[in-house]
Design a protein around this motif. Structure first.
Motif, PDB file in Angstrom:
ATOM      1  N   MET A 229     -21.280 -16.900 -78.838  1.00 52.50           N
ATOM      2  CA  MET A 229     -21.639 -18.032 -79.694  1.00 52.50           C
ATOM      3  C   MET A 229     -21.270 -19.371 -79.060  1.00 52.50           C
ATOM      4  O   MET A 229     -20.284 -19.473 -78.326  1.00 52.50           O
ATOM      5  N   PRO A 230     -22.052 -20.407 -79.336  1.00 51.45           N
ATOM      6  CA  PRO A 230     -21.665 -21.760 -78.923  1.00 51.45           C
ATOM      7  C   PRO A 230     -20.340 -22.174 -79.566  1.00 51.45           C
ATOM      8  O   PRO A 230     -19.846 -21.519 -80.486  1.00 51.45           O
ATOM      9  N   TRP A 231     -19.784 -23.280 -79.074  1.00 47.85           N
ATOM     10  CA  TRP A 231     -18.571 -23.903 -79.628  1.00 47.85           C
ATOM     11  C   TRP A 231     -17.277 -23.156 -79.313  1.00 47.85           C
ATOM     12  O   TRP A 231     -16.227 -23.764 -79.166  1.00 47.85           O
ATOM     13  N   VAL A 232     -17.331 -21.825 -79.250  1.00 50.32           N
ATOM     14  CA  VAL A 232     -16.095 -21.045 -79.198  1.00 50.32           C
ATOM     15  C   VAL A 232     -15.290 -21.344 -77.934  1.00 50.32           C
ATOM     16  O   VAL A 232     -14.054 -21.387 -77.966  1.00 50.32           O
ATOM     17  N   GLU A 233     -15.969 -21.581 -76.824  1.00 51.18           N
ATOM     18  CA  GLU A 233     -15.266 -21.816 -75.564  1.00 51.18           C
ATOM     19  C   GLU A 233     -14.337 -23.020 -75.654  1.00 51.18           C
ATOM     20  O   GLU A 233     -13.184 -22.967 -75.206  1.00 51.18           O
ATOM     21  N   ILE A 234     -14.808 -24.111 -76.243  1.00 52.72           N
ATOM     22  CA  ILE A 234     -13.965 -25.312 -76.313  1.00 52.72           C
ATOM     23  C   ILE A 234     -12.926 -25.204 -77.417  1.00 52.72           C
ATOM     24  O   ILE A 234     -11.845 -25.786 -77.338  1.00 52.72           O
ATOM     25  N   LEU A 235     -13.210 -24.432 -78.465  1.00 50.96           N
ATOM     26  CA  LEU A 235     -12.264 -24.293 -79.568  1.00 50.96           C
ATOM     27  C   LEU A 235     -11.099 -23.381 -79.221  1.00 50.96           C
ATOM     28  O   LEU A 235      -9.959 -23.608 -79.633  1.00 50.96           O
ATOM     29  N   TYR A 236     -11.380 -22.313 -78.447  1.00 50.41           N
ATOM     30  CA  TYR A 236     -10.356 -21.305 -78.186  1.00 50.41           C
ATOM     31  C   TYR A 236      -9.922 -21.210 -76.730  1.00 50.41           C
ATOM     32  O   TYR A 236      -8.977 -20.478 -76.418  1.00 50.41           O
ATOM     33  N   ASN A 237     -10.609 -21.930 -75.844  1.00 48.53           N
ATOM     34  CA  ASN A 237     -10.236 -21.950 -74.433  1.00 48.53           C
ATOM     35  C   ASN A 237     -10.064 -20.540 -73.868  1.00 48.53           C
ATOM     36  O   ASN A 237     -10.988 -19.744 -73.941  1.00 48.53           O
ATOM     37  N   GLU A 238      -8.883 -20.209 -73.332  1.00 47.32           N
ATOM     38  CA  GLU A 238      -8.710 -18.903 -72.687  1.00 47.32           C
ATOM     39  C   GLU A 238      -8.765 -17.750 -73.682  1.00 47.32           C
ATOM     40  O   GLU A 238      -8.935 -16.595 -73.286  1.00 47.32           O
ATOM     41  N   LYS A 239      -8.628 -18.037 -74.977  1.00 43.50           N
ATOM     42  CA  LYS A 239      -8.711 -16.985 -75.988  1.00 43.50           C
ATOM     43  C   LYS A 239     -10.144 -16.762 -76.487  1.00 43.50           C
ATOM     44  O   LYS A 239     -10.378 -15.905 -77.342  1.00 43.50           O
ATOM     45  N   ALA A 240     -11.090 -17.528 -75.948  1.00 41.41           N
ATOM     46  CA  ALA A 240     -12.478 -17.466 -76.410  1.00 41.41           C
ATOM     47  C   ALA A 240     -13.081 -16.064 -76.400  1.00 41.41           C
ATOM     48  O   ALA A 240     -13.828 -15.717 -77.322  1.00 41.41           O
ATOM     49  N   PRO A 241     -12.787 -15.209 -75.396  1.00 43.38           N
ATOM     50  CA  PRO A 241     -13.395 -13.871 -75.407  1.00 43.38           C
ATOM     51  C   PRO A 241     -13.123 -13.080 -76.679  1.00 43.38           C
ATOM     52  O   PRO A 241     -13.902 -12.198 -77.039  1.00 43.38           O
TER      53      PRO A 241
END
Length: 371
Positions: A229-241
């Motif tokens: 999903m979009p957004w998740v990378e910047i919101l969760y950084n290294e926890k995004a996966p």
């Protein structure tokens, strides 16, 4: 000075973003533009590619004042004397799997990347280019570097392999994934009663399977988690996966709702399957979505994995990421407003629901907040 020429224009899979490469007789640029429906939320993102003439010593203010794309200063580029114009036949656009960022491959080599996370940092639209050697303090351009120095190389390689696989007509990826989803669901919910294709003929293939067990009708999606999903990378950084992939589920009591209402619930959940990519957003624990079709007294749905109290469903791992299974549960207007009036209100609402004995099964219940 010649007018810019568009060398290529390409959209992402949901036409929410456009990738464009332009050049005039001075400079070549890569741009990502939001679609018309997204212009109120997001801004265009430029990325310098190369100078075609000798680079200026100082910032190209004159070009910017004239509404032209600025050349990059000599101290920041690998070719102060300029390079040859780009050949449009050698350009390939590779979108990130989320659909919010893209890369430019030129003659088989990675030339530039506009990461997806820059879409959400309006004040700083950053680009990475192979011909950029360093970035100044106020620069929006940075070196692309090497696979050893910049993780973007790995992300682009993964995206390239992803799209190549899904564009291969001989690929068995979907049939393999589809069976993995169904095996996980059937191990707990029993045999599939009915299968619905809910992708509208668009990529990726998305289905919804119906199960019936102990007077409960279950609907569970499969294929939504193919895309992060979009957004998740910047919101969760290294926890995004751990947060970027999801499937949706629904459990409705046959004793309390008729078939028409049950199918209406299923239709609402089905409509959420493509929402993150059509609207450049994301869905997660405690998120609420309004639906006018819900039976009174309900007005919205809340999504939650924590509400589920049945036997564990061992979700398949998709592209090395875990998949979250969010159960949709109807809530009243007062409950939605309660969730929205405080930080992390969705979690607080879910805690109240759980403390009042409410789980994933949709059946008549009392409101957990004062109306």
């Amino acid at each position: 000075m010649s007018d810019p020429v568009m060398l290529i224009e390409e959209t992402n899979s949901r036409n929410t973003m456009y990738a464009v490469v332009e050049q005039d007789d001075r400079v070549a640029y890569f741009y990502l533009y939001p679609s018309e429906l997204m212009t109120n939320k997001y801004s265009p993102r430029p990325c310098w590619l190369r100078n075609l003439k000798p680079a200026p010593e100082k910032k190209d203010v004159k070009a910017m004042e004239e509404g032209l794309a600025p050349m990059l200063e000599a101290r920041y580029c690998s070719h102060p004397e300029g390079k040859a114009p780009l050949d449009p036949e050698l350009i390939r656009i590779v979108w990130m799997e989320e659909g919010d960022g893209a890369s430019l491959i030129y003659d088989g080599e990675l030339m530039a990347v506009i990461p997806g996370w820059t879409l959400y940092t309006q004040e700083r639209s950053v680009g990475y280019a192979a011909d950029c050697t360093s970035g100044g303090e106020d620069s929006l351009m940075f070196p692309l570097g090497t696979p050893d120095t910049n993780q973007l190389h790995k992300k682009v390689a993964e995206a390239t392999a992803f799209w190549d696989d899904w564009s291969d007509e001989t690929s068995q990826t979907w049939s393999i994934l589809q069976q993995q989803y169904l095996d996980a669901y059937e191990a707990v919910l029993g045999p599939t009663v009915k299968y619905y294709a809910i992708d509208g003929g668009q990529w990726p293939p998305i289905g919804m399977a119906r199960f019936e067990k102990d007077d409960v009708v279950y609907f569970v999606t499969l294929g939504v988690s193919i895309r992060p999903m979009p957004w998740v990378e910047i919101l969760y950084n290294e926890k995004a996966p751990g947060f970027r992939r999801m499937e949706l589920a629904l459990a409705v009591s046959k004793k309390d709702f008729d078939e028409k209402t049950i199918m209406s619930f299923a239709g609402m959940v089905s409509g959420l399957a493509d929402r993150p990519w059509k609207q450049i957003t994301w869905l997660g624990e405690g998120h609420t979505i309004s639906f006018s079709e819900l039976p009174a007294p309900y007005e919205s749905m809340v999504l939650s994995a924590a509400l589920y109290t049945g036997p564990a469903i061992e979700m398949p791992v998709i592209y090395n990421d875990p998949v979250n299974l969010y159960w949709a549960s109807p809530i009243t207007k007062a409950e939605r407003l309660f969730a929205h009036e405080q930080p992390n209100g969705g979690y607080v609402l879910l805690e109240k629901m759980i403390n009042n004995g409410i789980n994933h099964l949709i059946q008549p219940r009392k409101e957990v907040v004062a109306g």
